[in-house]
Design a protein around this motif. Sequence first.
Motif, mmCIF file in Angstrom:
data_model
loop_
_atom_site.group_PDB
_atom_site.id
_atom_site.type_symbol
_atom_site.label_atom_id
_atom_site.label_comp_id
_atom_site.label_asym_id
_atom_site.label_seq_id
_atom_site.Cartn_x
_atom_site.Cartn_y
_atom_site.Cartn_z
ATOM 1 N N PHE A 51 0.829 -1.200 0.000
ATOM 2 C CA PHE A 51 0.000 0.000 0.000
ATOM 3 C C PHE A 51 0.868 1.255 0.000
ATOM 4 O O PHE A 51 0.552 2.242 -0.669
ATOM 5 C CB PHE A 51 -0.928 0.002 1.212
ATOM 6 N N LEU A 52 1.961 1.240 0.741
ATOM 7 C CA LEU A 52 2.855 2.398 0.778
ATOM 8 C C LEU A 52 3.372 2.752 -0.609
ATOM 9 O O LEU A 52 3.626 3.925 -0.910
ATOM 10 C CB LEU A 52 4.028 2.139 1.723
ATOM 11 N N LYS A 53 3.526 1.756 -1.467
ATOM 12 C CA LYS A 53 4.043 2.001 -2.815
ATOM 13 C C LYS A 53 3.060 2.781 -3.683
ATOM 14 O O LYS A 53 3.438 3.286 -4.736
ATOM 15 C CB LYS A 53 4.401 0.675 -3.485
ATOM 16 N N THR A 54 1.832 2.882 -3.243
ATOM 17 C CA THR A 54 0.844 3.651 -4.000
ATOM 18 C C THR A 54 0.842 5.123 -3.601
ATOM 19 O O THR A 54 0.103 5.915 -4.198
ATOM 20 C CB THR A 54 -0.573 3.083 -3.772
ATOM 21 N N LEU A 55 1.659 5.483 -2.618
ATOM 22 C CA LEU A 55 1.666 6.852 -2.093
ATOM 23 C C LEU A 55 2.893 7.598 -2.598
ATOM 24 O O LEU A 55 4.017 7.300 -2.196
ATOM 25 C CB LEU A 55 1.661 6.833 -0.557
ATOM 26 N N SER A 83 9.032 4.367 -0.383
ATOM 27 C CA SER A 83 8.595 3.017 -0.036
ATOM 28 C C SER A 83 9.592 1.938 -0.421
ATOM 29 O O SER A 83 9.343 0.755 -0.174
ATOM 30 C CB SER A 83 7.251 2.721 -0.712
ATOM 31 N N ASP A 84 10.725 2.332 -1.030
ATOM 32 C CA ASP A 84 11.694 1.313 -1.433
ATOM 33 C C ASP A 84 12.471 0.763 -0.245
ATOM 34 O O ASP A 84 12.962 -0.367 -0.272
ATOM 35 C CB ASP A 84 12.667 1.884 -2.465
ATOM 36 N N HIS A 102 5.749 -10.232 13.944
ATOM 37 C CA HIS A 102 5.466 -9.807 12.572
ATOM 38 C C HIS A 102 6.669 -9.079 11.979
ATOM 39 O O HIS A 102 6.995 -9.257 10.794
ATOM 40 C CB HIS A 102 4.252 -8.883 12.546
ATOM 41 N N ALA A 103 7.343 -8.258 12.772
ATOM 42 C CA ALA A 103 8.506 -7.524 12.275
ATOM 43 C C ALA A 103 9.611 -8.480 11.841
ATOM 44 O O ALA A 103 10.249 -8.287 10.798
ATOM 45 C CB ALA A 103 9.020 -6.563 13.348
ATOM 46 N N VAL A 104 9.845 -9.508 12.638
ATOM 47 C CA VAL A 104 10.858 -10.509 12.293
ATOM 48 C C VAL A 104 10.503 -11.206 10.989
ATOM 49 O O VAL A 104 11.355 -11.398 10.104
ATOM 50 C CB VAL A 104 11.007 -11.528 13.444
ATOM 51 N N LEU A 105 9.240 -11.597 10.842
ATOM 52 C CA LEU A 105 8.813 -12.267 9.603
ATOM 53 C C LEU A 105 9.036 -11.373 8.389
ATOM 54 O O LEU A 105 9.534 -11.826 7.351
ATOM 55 C CB LEU A 105 7.335 -12.645 9.705
ATOM 56 N N LEU A 106 8.685 -10.103 8.507
ATOM 57 C CA LEU A 106 8.842 -9.191 7.383
ATOM 58 C C LEU A 106 10.310 -8.959 7.050
ATOM 59 O O LEU A 106 10.676 -8.862 5.874
ATOM 60 C CB LEU A 106 8.152 -7.862 7.698
ATOM 61 N N ALA A 107 11.149 -8.865 8.066
ATOM 62 C CA ALA A 107 12.582 -8.671 7.816
ATOM 63 C C ALA A 107 13.178 -9.849 7.072
ATOM 64 O O ALA A 107 14.124 -9.684 6.291
ATOM 65 C CB ALA A 107 13.314 -8.451 9.138
ATOM 66 N N ALA A 108 12.643 -11.035 7.294
ATOM 67 C CA ALA A 108 13.150 -12.233 6.620
ATOM 68 C C ALA A 108 12.562 -12.411 5.225
ATOM 69 O O ALA A 108 13.166 -13.068 4.381
ATOM 70 C CB ALA A 108 12.848 -13.473 7.469
ATOM 71 N N ARG A 109 11.397 -11.794 4.977
ATOM 72 C CA ARG A 109 10.664 -12.079 3.742
ATOM 73 C C ARG A 109 10.698 -10.964 2.706
ATOM 74 O O ARG A 109 10.625 -11.234 1.510
ATOM 75 C CB ARG A 109 9.193 -12.379 4.077
ATOM 76 N N ARG A 110 10.784 -9.719 3.150
ATOM 77 C CA ARG A 110 10.607 -8.603 2.229
ATOM 78 C C ARG A 110 11.891 -7.788 2.084
ATOM 79 O O ARG A 110 12.423 -7.265 3.063
ATOM 80 C CB ARG A 110 9.472 -7.691 2.714
ATOM 81 N N PRO A 111 12.395 -7.648 0.845
ATOM 82 C CA PRO A 111 13.668 -6.954 0.646
ATOM 83 C C PRO A 111 13.602 -5.465 0.941
ATOM 84 O O PRO A 111 14.640 -4.853 1.209
ATOM 85 C CB PRO A 111 13.976 -7.207 -0.832
ATOM 86 N N GLU A 112 12.410 -4.859 0.904
ATOM 87 C CA GLU A 112 12.342 -3.419 1.174
ATOM 88 C C GLU A 112 12.387 -3.085 2.663
ATOM 89 O O GLU A 112 12.472 -1.920 3.036
ATOM 90 C CB GLU A 112 11.103 -2.797 0.540
ATOM 91 N N VAL A 113 12.326 -4.103 3.516
ATOM 92 C CA VAL A 113 12.463 -3.850 4.954
ATOM 93 C C VAL A 113 13.933 -3.572 5.251
ATOM 94 O O VAL A 113 14.792 -4.424 5.082
ATOM 95 C CB VAL A 113 11.944 -5.038 5.781
#
Length: 253
Positions: free
Chosen positions: A111-115, A120-121, A134-145
């Motif tokens: 959603f942030l990428k639409t703003l 948002s990168d 949730h933060a740990v999961l996102l850090a492991a899964r999403r390169p933009e974190v």
Amino acid sequence: MRNLVAGICLLLIGAHAPAADFKAGNVSYRNQDVEISARLYMPTGSGPHPAVLFVHGRRGWGEEADMQAQRIAARGFAVIAPDYHNSRFIEAWPETHDPATEKDVELALDFLKTLPQVRSDRVCVVGISRGGYHAVLLAARRPEVACIVTYYGHMVNPNAPEPWQMYRYAPEVDKMNVPTLFIVGEEEFELRRIGIRRAYYALLKRGVPVDIVMYPHARRAFDFRAEQREEEKLATEDAARRTAAFIRSVLKP
């Protein structure tokens, strides 16, 4: 690893940066047939603004979580805070973890990428209590974190069996490579403190930039208790300052 002592008030001298103006409003996005409501805090000005994904804890969304998100926004960050409980009719303080909420939270990054006013990168994630998982999961899964901050964060899947809760941490911790800041009160639940320390040393062993700040005389959820000790009031302000400085150092242009 830092264990702050009675001189914490000295750290606050000159630490009160002017609060940034921001506007807050309700937004929503979809995870297939589920509409996820969220609160968006946007600094005034054209931007693009550095962005933070704020993930509330097991208590759910409410005045306390809103106050925590505002502390971040007031320091010049665009903040999106999904209400991932009410969107799925999850009552406050659930004992079990609904894995479907993981995608609900993750889609806030999209959603942030639409703003256009938001950078948002590279986004930092601040997770409170179970939001830390949730933060740990996102850090492991999403390169933009680009970094994560956890306040007394749960470092293991809440649905994991008791031996995991006692002796392990989430396997995603071993996949994280982003700067990490752990914030916790010295009087936090012992099991929670143990899990955080294990995750801290796992990251330290691999050379991942990591720090832990433990506040003396600070209880569980020290930063939004109705009746705070004087030490907890100081810890709340200091933690907000450290969080902002940490995120800013990672997201600097």
